[in-house]
Scaffold this active site. Sequence first.
Site, PDB file in Angstrom:
ATOM      1  N   GLY A 253       0.803  -1.218   0.000  1.00 34.63           N
ATOM      2  CA  GLY A 253       0.000   0.000   0.000  1.00 34.63           C
ATOM      3  C   GLY A 253       0.832   1.262   0.000  1.00 34.63           C
ATOM      4  N   CYS A 254       2.145   1.127  -0.095  1.00 33.45           N
ATOM      5  CA  CYS A 254       3.032   2.288  -0.141  1.00 33.45           C
ATOM      6  C   CYS A 254       3.563   2.440  -1.560  1.00 33.45           C
ATOM      7  CB  CYS A 254       4.203   2.115   0.827  1.00 33.45           C
ATOM      8  SG  CYS A 254       3.716   2.024   2.552  1.00 33.45           S
ATOM      9  N   ALA A 255       3.659   3.671  -2.020  1.00 37.62           N
ATOM     10  CA  ALA A 255       4.185   3.928  -3.363  1.00 37.62           C
ATOM     11  C   ALA A 255       5.661   3.556  -3.436  1.00 37.62           C
ATOM     12  CB  ALA A 255       3.989   5.389  -3.732  1.00 37.62           C
ATOM     13  N   SER A 256       6.400   3.793  -2.357  1.00 35.48           N
ATOM     14  CA  SER A 256       7.810   3.420  -2.325  1.00 35.48           C
ATOM     15  C   SER A 256       7.962   2.090  -1.596  1.00 35.48           C
ATOM     16  CB  SER A 256       8.651   4.502  -1.658  1.00 35.48           C
ATOM     17  OG  SER A 256       7.925   5.248  -0.753  1.00 35.48           O
TER      18      SER A 256
END
Length: 141
Positions: free
Chosen positions: A50-53
């Site tokens: 769920g994190c872009a990075s």
Amino acid sequence: MAETPSFEEIVENFELFDSWEDRYRYVIDLGKDMPPLADDQKTSATKVDGCASQVWLVPRLTGERGNPRLNFDGDSDAMIVRGLIAVLRALYNGRPLSEVGQVDAEGQLARLELQAHLSAQRSNGLKAMIARLRDLARAAA
């Protein structure tokens, strides 16, 4: 529920900065001061979805058997996200497992006005990290 001195220090330091650019730089510096995770700790089991990075959170339980406390280390390939991990460490590290789910992380982070200055993807990633910490504490309890 008692506030952690390290998080209160971050709140106080935020108030010293006039511009968001300075606050952003401060958050990045917090992340730079945090030791990196070893490569063998960056696994699919420690990765936060769920994190872009890329984000990894590695829990460590401390304290007595009857009163375990959550501590965690973390890392990211994005400098600002490393800083956000450092902020979450200040908010959560050392708390009894029973308190982790009761922390009003959104309310505490609102004191820093972070949500208004993070992209939607970063805000979602921050929420995913908080959810992961709550899940880790629940599973360990």
